[in-house]
Design a protein around this motif. Structure first.
Motif, PDB file in Angstrom:
ATOM      1  N   SER A   1      -0.708   3.060   8.432  1.00 34.08           N
ATOM      2  CA  SER A   1      -1.524   1.937   7.983  1.00 34.08           C
ATOM      3  C   SER A   1      -0.690   0.885   7.257  1.00 34.08           C
ATOM      4  CB  SER A   1      -2.660   2.421   7.082  1.00 34.08           C
ATOM      5  OG  SER A   1      -2.150   3.089   5.939  1.00 34.08           O
ATOM      6  N   ALA A   2       0.313   1.325   6.512  1.00 35.00           N
ATOM      7  CA  ALA A   2       1.180   0.374   5.804  1.00 35.00           C
ATOM      8  C   ALA A   2       2.000  -0.446   6.791  1.00 35.00           C
ATOM      9  CB  ALA A   2       2.109   1.124   4.851  1.00 35.00           C
TER      10      ALA A   2
ATOM     11  N   ALA B   1       0.242   1.049   0.832  1.00 35.83           N
ATOM     12  CA  ALA B   1      -0.552   0.704   2.018  1.00 35.83           C
ATOM     13  C   ALA B   1      -1.761  -0.149   1.623  1.00 35.83           C
ATOM     14  CB  ALA B   1      -1.006   1.969   2.737  1.00 35.83           C
TER      15      ALA B   1
ATOM     16  N   ASN C   1       2.867   7.073   7.475  1.00 33.51           N
ATOM     17  CA  ASN C   1       2.386   5.905   6.740  1.00 33.51           C
ATOM     18  C   ASN C   1       2.077   4.742   7.685  1.00 33.51           C
ATOM     19  OD1 ASN C   1       1.615   4.563   4.437  1.00 33.51           O
ATOM     20  ND2 ASN C   1       3.698   4.017   3.810  1.00 33.51           N
TER      21      ASN C   1
END
Length: 502
Positions: free
Chosen positions: A264-265, A230, A262
């Motif tokens: 934000s990634a 990320a 996950n």
């Protein structure tokens, strides 16, 4: 490594740090740390000045007194003045003073040395001193402090987080990486958490390529986690590197798989694609993510829609919208208005009306902007009956057309042989708006003139003059021609006299 090699030790304590020239300061300031250590160091951006006690409201009088001594007292007299101040060097005072002394590193060191004569330093105060020295590029003194901390058994990963940030902000990425390499010699584990802090510090300075080089070297020894990828993806987003983002994303899926947490990634990767003019590719990935139940968050959808709408990417924006709403995410009023504006600009009134109806169901109630965008589009496309119907709905919900929309509607209704609705629009504007409606008023008079409704022209012109509404010269010229042709010059002159005397 700038200054002394971090792996060496000469046994000196911080109390033996050489005197620091008070002019030896840089523009560097503390950077933000990752969330887990946000309480460990003060957080300031590069563009901000060093913190000052003058900027802190409700500061303890004793802390304020010490800060003023550090800011004003000559260096040779500092310790004696502190000793005679009557303020005890309590740990909480030391910590607060250090937070506010980044702009005075020489005085801060003297204060820290003085405080240590009668009180024990807390681990937090040690970390603050390391951060203060590092952010002022006093790296030799910083490592002296770190070696003493090791002897005192108060070193922690937070200390090295500060070191990473200080070196990276100074443009010394190589030194930051070397600091990671010697962590274990100081008793701090080289784990994925430390890796991520270093990656973050490097990427924050726009050096994601260098961060990737470190990542490639270390991943065989320390398994990266979702946060590692990320951080890199956010770096590629910041730098707009689509090719690298695709490569990193592919490796992330292989090594750590799909994970709905996950976010934000996924946000960073998809935003990189959209900003890199690869919206179609982003939509394809988004559909795959939806199938894996690993959607990005509202941050992505909001940013992506903003980008696509500014580019007038109607098809891709609409596809993105359908995926977002179909996944149960609720758009904000701002997002609804932006999307409705795009639909109207592209003539898709069916979808615009559908979104207007859906808004209330999703708890986003339309506002004046929502109605005016649709009303403007209907008027622009000269849909007379549709505009009349929508105007009724609009006023029923107590929303007022803008003056320009009202003027356009009045002209369109006259052109479409519906003068009564044109008059209704003006009446509603006057009834609900205290300010003069110059544009719509002049449009009404012109329309009435073209319809040969001279009695209405006289009546409305008198009312407009009573209300202080300005009749334009072009409008008056139109009235003059029409009244003259009808043999009613005196009626015109009456209006003209009042117009000139206003």
């Amino acid at each position: 490594m700038a200054g002394k090699n971090p792996s060496s030790s000469n046994g000196r304590s911080l109390l033996g740090i050489p005197q620091i020239d008070s002019n030896q300061k840089s523009a560097l300031v503390p950077s933000k740390t990752l969330p887990d250590y946000s309480s460990q160091m003060p957080s300031f951006s590069k563009s901000q000045p060093f913190p000052s006690h003058l900027d802190v409201p409700n500061l303890s009088p004793r802390v304020k007194a010490i800060c003023e001594i550090l800011a004003k007292c000559p260096a040779p007299e500092l310790e004696s003045v502190l000793s005679s101040s009557g303020v005890p060097p309590l740990p909480e005072y030391v910590e607060e003073v250090l937070k506010l002394s980044y702009g005075f590193p020489a005085a801060a060191v003297k204060f820290f040395r003085w405080a240590g004569l009668t009180a024990k330093y807390t681990p937090y105060s040690w970390n603050l001193m390391v951060d203060l020295l590092g952010k002022n590029s006093l790296f030799e003194a910083m490592w002296d402090a770190i070696r003493t901390m090791k002897q005192e058994n108060v070193l922690s990963i937070a200390t090295f987080v500060s070191v990473f940030g200080s070196y990276c902000m100074a443009g010394k990425i190589k030194e930051a990486i070397m600091s990671f390499d010697v962590m274990d010699r100081y008793g701090i584990t080289q784990d994925v958490v430390a890796v991520n802090f270093l990656l973050s510090a490097i990427c924050r300075e726009g050096q994601t390529v260098t961060a990737l080089e470190f990542f490639e070297r270390i991943k065989a020894k320390i398994n990266p986690d979702a946060d590692s990828f990320a951080i890199l993806l956010e770096g590629w987003e910041k730098e707009g590197n689509v090719a690298k983002a695709k490569h990193t994303f592919g490796e992330m899926v292989i090594r750590v798989g799909w994970n709905s947490k996950n976010v934000s990634a996924y946000d960073a990767f998809l935003t990189t694609l959209v900003r890199g003019s690869q919206a179609e590719e982003a939509i394809k990935f988004l559909k795959v993510m939806k199938g894996k139940d690993c959607l990005p968050g509202m941050k992505f959808f909001s940013n992506a829609l903003d980008i696509l709408i500014k580019q007038n990417e109607y098809t891709h924006a609409f596809s993105l919208w359908e995926i977002m709403v179909g996944s149960g995410l609720v758009p904000t009023l701002i997002m609804y208005n932006a999307m409705i504006a795009l639909l109207c600009n592209n003539g898709d009134m069916v979808s615009a009306y559908r979104l207007l109806d859906e808004m209330v169901l999703n708890g986003s109630f339309p506002d004046s902007l929502t109605y005016n965008m649709i009303f403007q589009c209907v008027v622009k496309n000269r849909k007379v009956r549709e505009a009349a119907s929508f105007f009724t709905e609009m006023t029923k919900n107590e929303f007022l057309p803008t003056d320009s929309n009202a003027a356009g509607a009045i002209k369109m209704f006259f052109d479409g042989d519906d003068p009564e609705t044109a008059i209704e629009v003006w009446d509603y504007m006057i009834k609900n708006n205290a300010s003069p409606n110059e544009e719509s008023s002049n449009a009404l008079l012109i329309g009435l003139c073209d319809s040969d409704r001279l009695s209405d022209v006289r009546r409305f012109a008198e009312e407009m003059l009573d209300r202080g509404i300005d009749l334009r010269s072009a409008t008056m010229e139109k009235l003059k021609i029409v009244f003259s042709k009808a043999g009613k010059k005196e009626s015109y002159h009456r209006i003209e006299r009042r117009w000139k005397s206003r």
